[in-house]
Each structure stands twice: as structure tokens, then as C-alpha cells.
Design a protein around this motif. Sequence first.
Motif, PDB file in Angstrom:
ATOM      1  N   CYS A  49     -28.327 -46.896  24.354  1.00 50.82           N
ATOM      2  CA  CYS A  49     -28.499 -47.806  23.205  1.00 50.82           C
ATOM      3  C   CYS A  49     -27.233 -47.805  22.364  1.00 50.82           C
ATOM      4  O   CYS A  49     -27.228 -47.347  21.213  1.00 50.82           O
ATOM      5  CB  CYS A  49     -29.697 -47.382  22.359  1.00 50.82           C
ATOM      6  N   PRO A  50     -26.115 -48.311  22.899  1.00 47.79           N
ATOM      7  CA  PRO A  50     -24.855 -48.275  22.147  1.00 47.79           C
ATOM      8  C   PRO A  50     -24.959 -49.098  20.864  1.00 47.79           C
ATOM      9  O   PRO A  50     -25.611 -50.129  20.823  1.00 47.79           O
ATOM     10  CB  PRO A  50     -23.847 -48.893  23.121  1.00 47.79           C
ATOM     11  N   ALA A  51     -24.337 -48.591  19.799  1.00 42.82           N
ATOM     12  CA  ALA A  51     -24.422 -49.232  18.491  1.00 42.82           C
ATOM     13  C   ALA A  51     -23.231 -48.771  17.654  1.00 42.82           C
ATOM     14  O   ALA A  51     -22.514 -47.834  18.033  1.00 42.82           O
ATOM     15  CB  ALA A  51     -25.746 -48.860  17.819  1.00 42.82           C
ATOM     16  N   PRO A  52     -23.002 -49.406  16.493  1.00 42.69           N
ATOM     17  CA  PRO A  52     -21.789 -49.113  15.698  1.00 42.69           C
ATOM     18  C   PRO A  52     -21.698 -47.705  15.135  1.00 42.69           C
ATOM     19  O   PRO A  52     -20.628 -47.303  14.686  1.00 42.69           O
ATOM     20  CB  PRO A  52     -21.868 -50.151  14.559  1.00 42.69           C
ATOM     21  N   HIS A  53     -22.799 -46.938  15.146  1.00 44.15           N
ATOM     22  CA  HIS A  53     -22.749 -45.600  14.558  1.00 44.15           C
ATOM     23  C   HIS A  53     -22.143 -44.562  15.497  1.00 44.15           C
ATOM     24  O   HIS A  53     -21.922 -43.418  15.088  1.00 44.15           O
ATOM     25  CB  HIS A  53     -24.153 -45.144  14.148  1.00 44.15           C
ATOM     26  N   ILE A  54     -21.877 -44.932  16.744  1.00 44.20           N
ATOM     27  CA  ILE A  54     -21.248 -44.027  17.708  1.00 44.20           C
ATOM     28  C   ILE A  54     -20.052 -44.741  18.327  1.00 44.20           C
ATOM     29  O   ILE A  54     -19.884 -45.950  18.197  1.00 44.20           O
ATOM     30  CB  ILE A  54     -22.229 -43.603  18.821  1.00 44.20           C
ATOM     31  N   ILE A  55     -19.207 -43.959  19.000  1.00 45.37           N
ATOM     32  CA  ILE A  55     -18.095 -44.526  19.761  1.00 45.37           C
ATOM     33  C   ILE A  55     -18.460 -44.365  21.223  1.00 45.37           C
ATOM     34  O   ILE A  55     -18.357 -43.268  21.785  1.00 45.37           O
ATOM     35  CB  ILE A  55     -16.773 -43.806  19.442  1.00 45.37           C
ATOM     36  N   ASN A  56     -18.933 -45.432  21.822  1.00 43.33           N
ATOM     37  CA  ASN A  56     -19.459 -45.331  23.184  1.00 43.33           C
ATOM     38  C   ASN A  56     -18.389 -45.669  24.215  1.00 43.33           C
ATOM     39  O   ASN A  56     -17.602 -46.616  24.041  1.00 43.33           O
ATOM     40  CB  ASN A  56     -20.645 -46.275  23.366  1.00 43.33           C
ATOM     41  N   CYS A  57     -18.353 -44.916  25.281  1.00 38.50           N
ATOM     42  CA  CYS A  57     -17.418 -45.132  26.379  1.00 38.50           C
ATOM     43  C   CYS A  57     -18.196 -45.479  27.646  1.00 38.50           C
ATOM     44  O   CYS A  57     -19.217 -44.864  27.932  1.00 38.50           O
ATOM     45  CB  CYS A  57     -16.581 -43.878  26.637  1.00 38.50           C
ATOM     46  N   THR A  58     -17.677 -46.435  28.379  1.00 36.14           N
ATOM     47  CA  THR A  58     -18.325 -46.806  29.642  1.00 36.14           C
ATOM     48  C   THR A  58     -17.596 -46.221  30.852  1.00 36.14           C
ATOM     49  O   THR A  58     -18.055 -46.356  31.979  1.00 36.14           O
ATOM     50  CB  THR A  58     -18.408 -48.328  29.778  1.00 36.14           C
ATOM     51  N   SER A  59     -16.456 -45.585  30.603  1.00 37.43           N
ATOM     52  CA  SER A  59     -15.733 -44.910  31.688  1.00 37.43           C
ATOM     53  C   SER A  59     -15.175 -43.595  31.158  1.00 37.43           C
ATOM     54  O   SER A  59     -14.907 -43.441  29.955  1.00 37.43           O
ATOM     55  CB  SER A  59     -14.598 -45.786  32.221  1.00 37.43           C
ATOM     56  N   ILE A  91     -12.262 -39.691  21.404  1.00 37.12           N
ATOM     57  CA  ILE A  91     -12.298 -38.451  20.626  1.00 37.12           C
ATOM     58  C   ILE A  91     -11.174 -38.440  19.591  1.00 37.12           C
ATOM     59  O   ILE A  91     -11.375 -38.042  18.432  1.00 37.12           O
ATOM     60  CB  ILE A  91     -12.215 -37.227  21.553  1.00 37.12           C
ATOM     61  N   GLU A  92      -9.996 -38.895  19.998  1.00 35.10           N
ATOM     62  CA  GLU A  92      -8.872 -38.957  19.050  1.00 35.10           C
ATOM     63  C   GLU A  92      -9.206 -39.865  17.878  1.00 35.10           C
ATOM     64  O   GLU A  92      -8.889 -39.551  16.716  1.00 35.10           O
ATOM     65  CB  GLU A  92      -7.613 -39.435  19.778  1.00 35.10           C
ATOM     66  N   LEU A  93      -9.883 -40.980  18.156  1.00 33.13           N
ATOM     67  CA  LEU A  93     -10.306 -41.875  17.082  1.00 33.13           C
ATOM     68  C   LEU A  93     -11.341 -41.203  16.197  1.00 33.13           C
ATOM     69  O   LEU A  93     -11.269 -41.275  14.959  1.00 33.13           O
ATOM     70  CB  LEU A  93     -10.876 -43.169  17.676  1.00 33.13           C
ATOM     71  N   ALA A  94     -12.313 -40.545  16.797  1.00 35.12           N
ATOM     72  CA  ALA A  94     -13.379 -39.891  16.029  1.00 35.12           C
ATOM     73  C   ALA A  94     -12.814 -38.816  15.100  1.00 35.12           C
ATOM     74  O   ALA A  94     -13.337 -38.600  14.003  1.00 35.12           O
ATOM     75  CB  ALA A  94     -14.411 -39.288  16.981  1.00 35.12           C
ATOM     76  N   LEU A  95     -11.748 -38.151  15.523  1.00 34.92           N
ATOM     77  CA  LEU A  95     -11.145 -37.109  14.700  1.00 34.92           C
ATOM     78  C   LEU A  95     -10.534 -37.677  13.418  1.00 34.92           C
ATOM     79  O   LEU A  95     -10.355 -36.946  12.436  1.00 34.92           O
ATOM     80  CB  LEU A  95     -10.088 -36.349  15.501  1.00 34.92           C
ATOM     81  N   THR A  96     -10.223 -38.972  13.404  1.00 39.80           N
ATOM     82  CA  THR A  96      -9.690 -39.601  12.188  1.00 39.80           C
ATOM     83  C   THR A  96     -10.805 -40.047  11.249  1.00 39.80           C
ATOM     84  O   THR A  96     -10.535 -40.447  10.120  1.00 39.80           O
ATOM     85  CB  THR A  96      -8.823 -40.829  12.540  1.00 39.80           C
ATOM     86  N   ARG A  97     -12.040 -40.012  11.715  1.00 39.16           N
ATOM     87  CA  ARG A  97     -13.226 -40.363  10.929  1.00 39.16           C
ATOM     88  C   ARG A  97     -13.104 -41.707  10.210  1.00 39.16           C
ATOM     89  O   ARG A  97     -13.079 -41.769   8.971  1.00 39.16           O
ATOM     90  CB  ARG A  97     -13.559 -39.240   9.947  1.00 39.16           C
ATOM     91  N   PRO A  98     -13.033 -42.782  10.982  1.00 39.72           N
ATOM     92  CA  PRO A  98     -12.902 -44.123  10.381  1.00 39.72           C
ATOM     93  C   PRO A  98     -14.077 -44.418   9.451  1.00 39.72           C
ATOM     94  O   PRO A  98     -15.234 -44.143   9.786  1.00 39.72           O
ATOM     95  CB  PRO A  98     -12.910 -45.056  11.593  1.00 39.72           C
ATOM     96  N   SER A  99     -13.795 -44.988   8.295  1.00 35.97           N
ATOM     97  CA  SER A  99     -14.827 -45.215   7.277  1.00 35.97           C
ATOM     98  C   SER A  99     -15.899 -46.186   7.751  1.00 35.97           C
ATOM     99  O   SER A  99     -17.073 -46.030   7.407  1.00 35.97           O
ATOM    100  CB  SER A  99     -14.187 -45.725   5.990  1.00 35.97           C
ATOM    101  N   ASN A 100     -15.512 -47.191   8.546  1.00 38.77           N
ATOM    102  CA  ASN A 100     -16.509 -48.179   8.984  1.00 38.77           C
ATOM    103  C   ASN A 100     -17.553 -47.555   9.905  1.00 38.77           C
ATOM    104  O   ASN A 100     -18.744 -47.888   9.830  1.00 38.77           O
ATOM    105  CB  ASN A 100     -15.826 -49.365   9.672  1.00 38.77           C
ATOM    106  N   ILE A 101     -17.125 -46.613  10.754  1.00 40.85           N
ATOM    107  CA  ILE A 101     -18.084 -45.958  11.654  1.00 40.85           C
ATOM    108  C   ILE A 101     -18.941 -44.970  10.869  1.00 40.85           C
ATOM    109  O   ILE A 101     -20.150 -44.850  11.105  1.00 40.85           O
ATOM    110  CB  ILE A 101     -17.356 -45.262  12.813  1.00 40.85           C
TER     111      ILE A 101
END
Length: 352
Positions: free
Chosen positions: A259-269, A277-287
Motif C-alpha cells: 500500500c505505497p503512500a506519501p508517508h513512506i519512501i517506497n522502492c520497487t527495485s 535511505i540517503e533521502l530518508a536521512l535528510t528527513r524531508p519536511s513533506n514526507i
Amino acid sequence: MKHYLLFASHSYSYDIMRPIQNAIRKRGGMAAWYLEDSCPDRLLTDEVRLYTYDEVFNFNPIACIIPGNVVYDFFPGVKVQVFHGYPVRKRGEKIDENFRMRGWFDIYCSPGPSSTEILSALEKKHGYFKSYDTGWCRVDEFFSTPCNATLHTPPTILYAPTFTNRVTSVYVMDKLIDELCQRTNWSWILSFHPLITDKSVISNYETLVTKYPGRVSFNNPNSKIDRFRNTDVMLADSSAIICEYLMFGKLVVTYKNTCPAPHIINCTSLAEIQGAIELALTRPSNILESANSYLREHEYFFDGHNSERVLDAIDDFISNHKGKLKRKPLNLIRRLKLRKRIGYWKNFFSTR
């Protein structure tokens, strides 16, 4: 003194019901545990275990509290379902399995809005139980002390796959974690669901622990919420634990989430995961904002008092509803399977 039975079928029950035990003790009550054979004994020295049915009968609890799907119908006390996770539909089903009415429970304790609407409709349809908006007792301890959101040096990643074969990533992620250990300085904590029991799979991850000492480790089952506090990003698939982790103000990367949605960073590969993970470590405000909105869909309260609301619900049910609702269904087939499994045949036709 009020007595309460904490009925545990799996090791995840400890983290869910210990906040309730704390609330019981604060009110001057007494809690005791009954462990099925499937639940390892990880009780603390000040916790009480009842080993036999006679011990349970003599203890005479006013309520049996259960985070699983099954409870022994012949145990005394009202049967209280507190759930073992939020309804995230990890298998992609239209209605989460949390809402399969099996006829065992008198009380359902709703974690949040995503549960209440369905439980209220089922309560009206079936008429043999009451639902209460209590919040999920598991998260009470999350709010006992403020969470330090400062990134660790080096960053630490929590890998927490689900056990469901159709959606788990556990069979493919060991090789990627090996590669990431070679390409990055990240540390890893592996936290497996207790129902992941394939020894060959576990052995692959044990090899990583040996290969990267001090950088890859298994979560200590008694470390409670340390795995959340001591990590910076969680890598998962469709695990129900995602919702819990987001409560710490940290983000989750998923692999093929159902159930992919904007609250997670989903990968298909698998190739996308390092960048995610590198993006998640920056903790983007929109996510983070999407994560907060998602949390409010699943959890009512963020004050650490859900367990107290569970006890209030039990008191209200006993005072105002016990013996006044429709009788629970006989459940003959389920009851027969249960009694055959545990070898107990007394009071077979009792529904209370």
C-alpha cells in the motif's frame, strides 16, 4: 484487588501488554501472565506467571487481555482484544485481518479512526461485543521520555521485515545489506518478527553479523523500544511496525510495499534502496508531514495513557454491558480445533 490475566501467544505480546501491566499496578490491581507454548518465557523477576488452568481459575481474573487472535474461551473474565498492530492491510486485502470476527472477544479496544469505523459497524451487526476508542496500549511507553531525533554517527539503519511470505523482503535483502556495508559506513540493526523461523534465512543474516562485527547486529528481544530510539531510518516491506517507527519522527524506506503512500519512501527495485535511505536521512519536511497525517488515521492518542483507557473500558463493560448483550456464537469448529490442540474438553458449550 482486581485481577487481570495477560494472555500471550507470541513474544511480541510483552511489549504490547507491559504498559497495561504498569497501569494495573498503578491502580492497585494485580496482573498475571499465561504463556502458550508458542510464547518464549521472557518474564521479568517481578512478573507473575500462571502455569496451569487451575492456577488461572483460582486467580479468577475480571478480564483476559489478548493482543492475538485467539483466547481460551473457558478462562474466567471478559475477553479483551487489544490488537498486535495497526490495520495497515500489509497483504493488500480490502479489510485487515484484525477485523475478522472469530467470536472470542467481549471487548475490542480500537487504536484509532481507521479501526473505529469498521469495529462500530461490526458491533452493530453482531451485537455480542462492545468496541471502545482507547488507542493502542503498545505505544504508551513511546511517550514516556522525549525522543532525541539527532542522527547517529555513523547513521544506523533498522531492518524490520514482516513474516508474511507473500510480501516479506527477508529472502532478498541480505545480499543488498552486504553490498551496502561495503559501499557505506552505515550500521545495521536486524529486528525479525518472531514468526520468521526459516533457519537457512536467519543463517544468511547471522553471516553478516559475523562478517561485519560491530556494524551489523541482531536486536536484543528484551531491549524494548531501544531499536527505535537508537536508529535513524527503518528499512521494511509491508510490516505493521512501520506505523510505530514513524511515531519517533523518523522515516521509513520500504521495498515493494503493498500500500505505497506519501508517508513512506517506497522502492520497487533493490537498486533504489540506497538512494531512498540517503533521502530518508535528510528527513524531508513533506514526507514527515505525510507521516504525521498517516499516524492520526491509525492512532487516537499520543499522551501515553492508552492502557488506562483500556482498564476504563473493562470497568465500563462489566458495569453496564456484561450479561446484557447477545451471547457469543458457539463457534463449534474453532472451539473444537482449540480444545483438541490444548487437550481440554470441560465446559465445551460455554460462550462466556
